[in-house]
Scaffold this motif. Structure first.
Motif, short mmCIF file in Angstrom:
data_model
loop_
_atom_site.label_atom_id
_atom_site.label_comp_id
_atom_site.label_asym_id
_atom_site.label_seq_id
_atom_site.Cartn_x
_atom_site.Cartn_y
_atom_site.Cartn_z
N GLY A 1 0.41 -0.89 -0.31
CA GLY A 1 -0.15 0.13 0.00
C GLY A 1 1.02 1.39 0.76
N PRO A 2 1.93 1.78 1.08
CA PRO A 2 2.77 2.70 0.77
C PRO A 2 3.19 2.54 -0.03
CG PRO A 2 2.38 2.04 3.22
CD PRO A 2 1.46 0.94 2.34
N LEU A 3 3.91 1.70 -0.44
CA LEU A 3 4.89 1.58 -1.71
C LEU A 3 4.64 2.20 -2.67
CD1 LEU A 3 7.60 0.24 -2.65
CD2 LEU A 3 6.83 -0.98 -2.54
N LEU A 4 2.82 1.21 -3.14
CA LEU A 4 2.28 2.35 -4.12
C LEU A 4 2.02 3.95 -4.32
CD1 LEU A 4 0.05 -1.22 -5.01
CD2 LEU A 4 1.93 -1.11 -5.93
N ALA A 5 1.87 3.66 -3.15
CA ALA A 5 1.20 5.48 -3.08
C ALA A 5 2.17 6.10 -3.44
CB ALA A 5 0.22 5.39 -1.84
N ASN A 6 3.98 5.52 -3.26
CA ASN A 6 5.03 6.51 -2.97
C ASN A 6 5.34 7.37 -4.42
OD1 ASN A 6 7.53 7.03 -3.21
ND2 ASN A 6 7.94 6.07 -1.47
N PRO A 7 5.44 8.56 -4.24
CA PRO A 7 5.10 9.20 -5.61
C PRO A 7 6.40 8.73 -6.40
CG PRO A 7 4.96 10.82 -3.47
CD PRO A 7 4.81 9.62 -3.37
#
Length: 550
Positions: free
Chosen positions: A338-344
């Motif tokens: 989740g956080p990885l795919l949301a990382n710019p």
């Protein structure tokens, strides 16, 4: 009647003259496009080194190069690991290919498709799968530790050999299956009628087919392993296990030693050229002999012991190939996606990879079509040989040459996107021409006379004759070039920067900073994109390209 003939002859002469003029213009356009593509490739691959040789003080003395113990050690290790990797791949690929051909079972087509996947899987992703299975904390080491045995050190020569076998053993197996499929059906039927046993069938029917394909398979794998970069960079484990390409990268990115980089590049190009020359001397596959065109079918009835041996070989081979895929999937799903795919940063790297891949694949297809068109007008010329010569200069060597030249005239990183796109496109040209070329050659052989009689030239001929034949192979070739560019770490390893990152470069950086969880998630993302792209393309191309990569 004679007067009528004379009256019609001027018009007929005009029509023939117009057709001849259109044909001449079409030929000139084809040759012009082929010449432009050849010059572009030659300028990209050799232009940087030509400038260096003429203007740079970094060009080393050849005698000093030959006397350098470090250079000799790196060259020796390059040849050693390539030879051992080729032997290991052939030793495992031949039994697996024989077992696949001897055994008919539900899902056999799916297994053959699985053996295609390592060829399009990004190398860095495959290396992570190898570490997850065979590494110090991998599944195999855990099993050995549970038995009280020592864990495996996957870094160094052992890891390089394992990774090369993972990528190339399935390729050899597919080549073996293809060679056995080429044996005339009448030979299999005769072997069955004579009641030949397993050993007699191997000696009389299978062995001749293997002798025709194995030299080329060994040479191809040796060539691929001699020019390997990413696997050795990740799994080499230190200077003692360094190949020429890795040494070039370290000379530029870590030591800033231009002279050493030029010397290593020249040795790498010379070595690759010698390997390609040796491969060109290998005998080609012989014709299978007389056949009525029936589909190949085996009539031999192996014993239970032979069937059990084939089943065991299939199980072990598929486990060896499939385990890294399963490890990549499980590791990626176990990461914090989740956080990885949301990382710019991931968004930017993904967008950059897609743009670079799209541009590189489009340029590779255009260059390949130009070379194929000119090669049709000049068979056996440099237009047909040129794509194979691209393999003489690996991407790291191309990037190193332009890195050394561009830093003298401009900001290297400002030109990085153009160099990476051009390099990835050039490296894809040999594969695109091999996928599309046979379809265009078949269309030319079957419809050339009709097209000429109808006055079809230029774009009209392409639209009505060439495009219908090449559409499906072009789809596969474009997707293959796209996947190669998406997963490449060769040129971007030298030109990557915080402002220009692709997914492989970002993945390598995350691994270098010991952020293994992020690395597993990125590996899953990159692997899924490349594999889905190739599977969709191969399915769409299946009616006209039966086995495009084996």
């Amino acid at each position: 009647m004679a007067g009528g003939d004379r009256a019609l002859s001027p018009a007929g002469t005009v029509r023939r003259g117009a057709a001849g003029g259109a044909e001449a213009r079409d030929r000139h356009v084809r040759l012009g496009l082929g010449l432009a593509a050849s010059l572009l490739l030659a300028g990209l691959l050799g232009g940087a080194f030509l400038v260096l040789l003429l203007t740079s003080d970094a060009v080393p003395d050849p005698l000093a190069v030959l006397a350098d113990p470090y250079l000799r050690a790196v060259t020796g290790f390059t040849l050693l690991q390539a030879g051992l990797s080729a032997l290991l791949s052939v030793a495992g690929g031949v039994p697996l290919g024989l077992a696949l051909h001897r055994t008919r079972f539900a899902g056999r087509a799916l297994v053959l498709r699985l053996l295609l996947l390592p060829q399009v899987l990004p190398v860095l992703v495959g290396a992570l799968g190898i570490v997850a299975v065979w590494g110090f904390n991998g599944l195999v080491s855990d099993a050995l530790a549970a038995l009280g045995l020592a864990r495996i050190n996957v870094y160094g020569l052992a890891g390089i050999l394992l990774a090369h076998a993972f990528f190339n053993l399935p390729l050899v197996a597919r080549m073996v299956v293809g060679a056995l499929d080429g044996v005339p059906a009448e030979r299999w039927k005769l072997a069955g009628q004579l009641g030949l046993g397993r050993l007699a069938t191997f000696r009389i029917v299978e062995a001749p087919a293997l002798r025709a394909v194995l030299p080329g398979a060994f040479g191809l794998v040796f060539m691929l392993c001699a020019t390997s970069f990413t696997l050795v960079l990740v799994l080499g484990g230190g200077p003692a296990a360094s190949t020429l390409q890795v040494a070039i990268y370290k000379a530029l990115s870590l030591d800033f030693a231009a002279g050493n980089a030029v010397a290593l590049c020249l040795v790498q190009v010379s070595l690759t050229a010698l390997v390609l020359l040796a491969l060109s001397r290998l005998p080609g596959r012989e014709a299978g002999g007389f056949t009525l065109g029936a589909a190949p079918r085996r009539y031999d009835r192996p014993s239970r012991l032979a069937s059990a041996a084939d089943t065991a070989v299939l199980f072990l081979g598929l486990l060896f190939v499939g385990a890294p895929f399963a490890a990549i999937l499980l590791g990626g799903l176990g990461s914090d996606l989740g956080p990885l795919l949301a990382n710019p940063a991931v968004h930017r790297a993904t967008l950059t990879s897609l743009v670079v891949g799209l541009c590189a694949a489009s340029l590779a297809v255009l260059l390949s079509l130009a070379l194929l068109a000119a090669g049709r007008e000049r068979p056996g010329s440099a237009f047909e040989i040129g794509p194979s010569l691209v393999l003489v200069v690996p991407p790291v060597v191309v990037g190193a040459g332009w890195f050394l030249v561009l830093r003298q005239v401009t900001d290297v990183y400002a030109a990085a996107p153009y160099v990476v796109v051009a390099t990835n496109a050039a490296m894809s040209v040999p594969f695109v021409t091999r996928i599309v070329g046979p379809a265009l050659a078949a269309a030319h052989a079957g419809q050339d006379r009709l097209a000429r009689s109808l006055g079809l030239f230029g774009l009209a001929r392409w639209r009505l004759v060439d495009w219908p034949a090449a559409r499906r192979p072009l789809t596969l070739a474009f997707a293959f070039a796209f996947a190669l560019s998406l997963g490449d770490l060769g040129a971007i390893a030298l030109f990557g920067s915080p402002d220009f990152q692709t997914l492989p470069f970002l993945l390598y950086q995350r691994l270098g900073s010991y952020r293994s969880t992020d690395g597993e998630g990125l590996a899953l993302l990159l692997g899924v994109v490349c594999l889905a792209l190739m599977l969709l393309a191969e399915r769409g191309a299946a009616p006209s390209v039966r086995r495009p990569l084996a």
